[in-house]
Design a protein around this motif. Structure first.
Motif, mmCIF file in Angstrom:
data_model
loop_
_atom_site.group_PDB
_atom_site.id
_atom_site.type_symbol
_atom_site.label_atom_id
_atom_site.label_comp_id
_atom_site.label_asym_id
_atom_site.label_seq_id
_atom_site.Cartn_x
_atom_site.Cartn_y
_atom_site.Cartn_z
ATOM 1 N N ARG A 182 -7.478 4.609 -2.681
ATOM 2 C CA ARG A 182 -7.449 6.050 -2.375
ATOM 3 C C ARG A 182 -8.599 6.452 -1.463
ATOM 4 O O ARG A 182 -8.424 7.269 -0.548
ATOM 5 N N LYS A 183 -9.775 5.899 -1.677
ATOM 6 C CA LYS A 183 -10.925 6.248 -0.834
ATOM 7 C C LYS A 183 -10.780 5.660 0.564
ATOM 8 O O LYS A 183 -11.166 6.299 1.556
ATOM 9 N N LEU A 184 -10.230 4.462 0.647
ATOM 10 C CA LEU A 184 -9.964 3.886 1.973
ATOM 11 C C LEU A 184 -8.969 4.750 2.738
ATOM 12 O O LEU A 184 -9.114 4.974 3.950
ATOM 13 N N ARG A 186 -8.676 7.877 2.528
ATOM 14 C CA ARG A 186 -9.357 9.108 2.980
ATOM 15 C C ARG A 186 -10.303 8.845 4.141
ATOM 16 O O ARG A 186 -10.952 9.764 4.621
ATOM 17 N N GLY A 187 -10.399 7.588 4.569
ATOM 18 C CA GLY A 187 -11.210 7.278 5.740
ATOM 19 C C GLY A 187 -12.569 6.692 5.448
ATOM 20 O O GLY A 187 -13.336 6.410 6.373
ATOM 21 N N LEU A 188 -12.908 6.500 4.168
ATOM 22 C CA LEU A 188 -14.195 5.893 3.839
ATOM 23 C C LEU A 188 -14.132 4.394 4.129
ATOM 24 O O LEU A 188 -13.082 3.759 4.004
ATOM 25 N N SER A 189 -15.259 3.826 4.487
ATOM 26 C CA SER A 189 -15.321 2.383 4.711
ATOM 27 C C SER A 189 -15.594 1.674 3.386
ATOM 28 O O SER A 189 -16.044 2.287 2.409
ATOM 29 N N GLU A 191 -17.974 -0.387 2.787
ATOM 30 C CA GLU A 191 -19.408 -0.325 2.506
ATOM 31 C C GLU A 191 -19.811 1.027 1.915
ATOM 32 O O GLU A 191 -20.668 1.088 1.035
ATOM 33 N N GLU A 192 -19.216 2.105 2.406
ATOM 34 C CA GLU A 192 -19.524 3.429 1.846
ATOM 35 C C GLU A 192 -19.079 3.518 0.391
ATOM 36 O O GLU A 192 -19.798 4.059 -0.458
ATOM 37 N N ILE A 193 -17.915 2.989 0.088
ATOM 38 C CA ILE A 193 -17.404 3.048 -1.282
ATOM 39 C C ILE A 193 -18.288 2.227 -2.210
ATOM 40 O O ILE A 193 -18.560 2.627 -3.355
ATOM 41 N N THR A 195 -21.359 1.859 -2.305
ATOM 42 C CA THR A 195 -22.619 2.488 -2.708
ATOM 43 C C THR A 195 -22.460 3.290 -3.999
ATOM 44 O O THR A 195 -23.447 3.571 -4.681
ATOM 45 N N ASN A 197 -19.313 2.827 -6.090
ATOM 46 C CA ASN A 197 -18.370 2.144 -6.971
ATOM 47 C C ASN A 197 -18.556 0.634 -6.858
ATOM 48 O O ASN A 197 -18.690 0.114 -5.748
#
Length: 267
Positions: A182-184, A186-189, A191-193, A195, A197
């Motif tokens: 789901r976060k991917l 939404r456009g998150l990378s 590496e961002e996730i 930090t 999760n």
């Protein structure tokens, strides 16, 4: 709600829930679930697959026998009497090969992640104990040892005038994969996730030994929890019940400070 002896039987892709704990999503499901001794539930999306009725197995989806993992789930259903006899004493770990394949599909290098984070893949247990309900009135499943310790911990806090809320307990590999997907989307990378999760397969929640804890009136899983009387009590007393905070400030895993996240370590 059933008592602490209630058991969820866990297989890699399908859970076997005891009857009476799941909410029906249609009239057809409602009739089946009302009579079910057990319900087969797909872990990937929570879909009800079949109800184990006194007269036999009732499919709740088309082509039940083509479901991924159905053979393992039916084998577990056939062993229900054995599971009941063993109770919550003999807990075994499920294999990890399935999550390794899913990590490859996400483009996440598990070996590199382990080296960087110091975390290791966490296996799911093959059975979990009902430890009451969480803040949202959902059944709270934990490893049997963690469930017993949580009960004693919460009761001790109550005697001291402290109310502890369970926010979240056991989470499957599929649950964590869903968070990432789901976060991917939404456009998150990746590496961002990572930090905020743990990578799917690396969360302590998979073991059923980890518990997110809150206090009434406090938002769940927020750093502000550290300013509550509940957190102060946990820092002083939780260790006596086998629970410790996993991710303090400056932890070596690169995970943000989580004062709400506590893990039980069996003696």
């Amino acid at each position: 709600m059933r008592g602490p002896g209630t058991v969820l039987i866990n297989t890699p892709e399908i859970e076997l829930w005891p009857g009476g704990l799941l909410r029906a999503r249609s009239n057809h499901d409602a009739r089946a679930l009302a009579r079910a001794r057990h319900v087969l539930r797909r872990k990937r999306d929570g879909r009800f697959l079949a109800a184990d009725l006194p007269e036999g197995l009732l499919p709740l989806v088309h082509r039940l026998m083509r479901e991924d993992g159905i053979d393992a789930a039916l084998d577990a259903l056939d062993r229900i009497v054995e599971y009941r006899r063993e109770g919550l004493v003999r807990v075994h770990e499920l294999p990890l090969d399935r999550i390794e394949h899913r990590l490859d599909a996400l483009g996440l290098d598990g070996v590199a992640y382990e080296q960087r984070s110091g975390l290791a893949l966490v296996a799911e247990p093959d059975r979990l104990a009902l430890a009451g309900v969480d803040r949202f009135r959902r059944p709270l499943w934990l490893h049997p040892a963690a469930a017993r310790a949580w009960t004693h911990l919460r009761e001790a806090a109550q005697r001291d005038g402290i109310v502890l809320d369970a926010i979240s307990g056991y989470r499957s590999h599929d649950y964590q994969l869903g968070i990432f997907e789901r976060k991917l989307a939404r456009g998150l990378s990746v590496e961002e996730i990572l930090t905020v999760n743990a990578a799917p397969g690396y969360s302590e929640h998979h073991s059923g030994l980890a518990l997110d804890i809150g206090a009434p009136g406090e938002p769940p899983a927020e750093e502000s929890f550290e300013h509550t009387a509940a957190f102060a009590w946990l820092r002083e007393r939780a260790g006596g019940y086998g629970y410790a905070m996993s991710y303090p400030r400056g932890n070596p895993h690169g995970i943000v400070y989580e004062p709400w996240h506590w893990r039980y370590t069996p003696a």
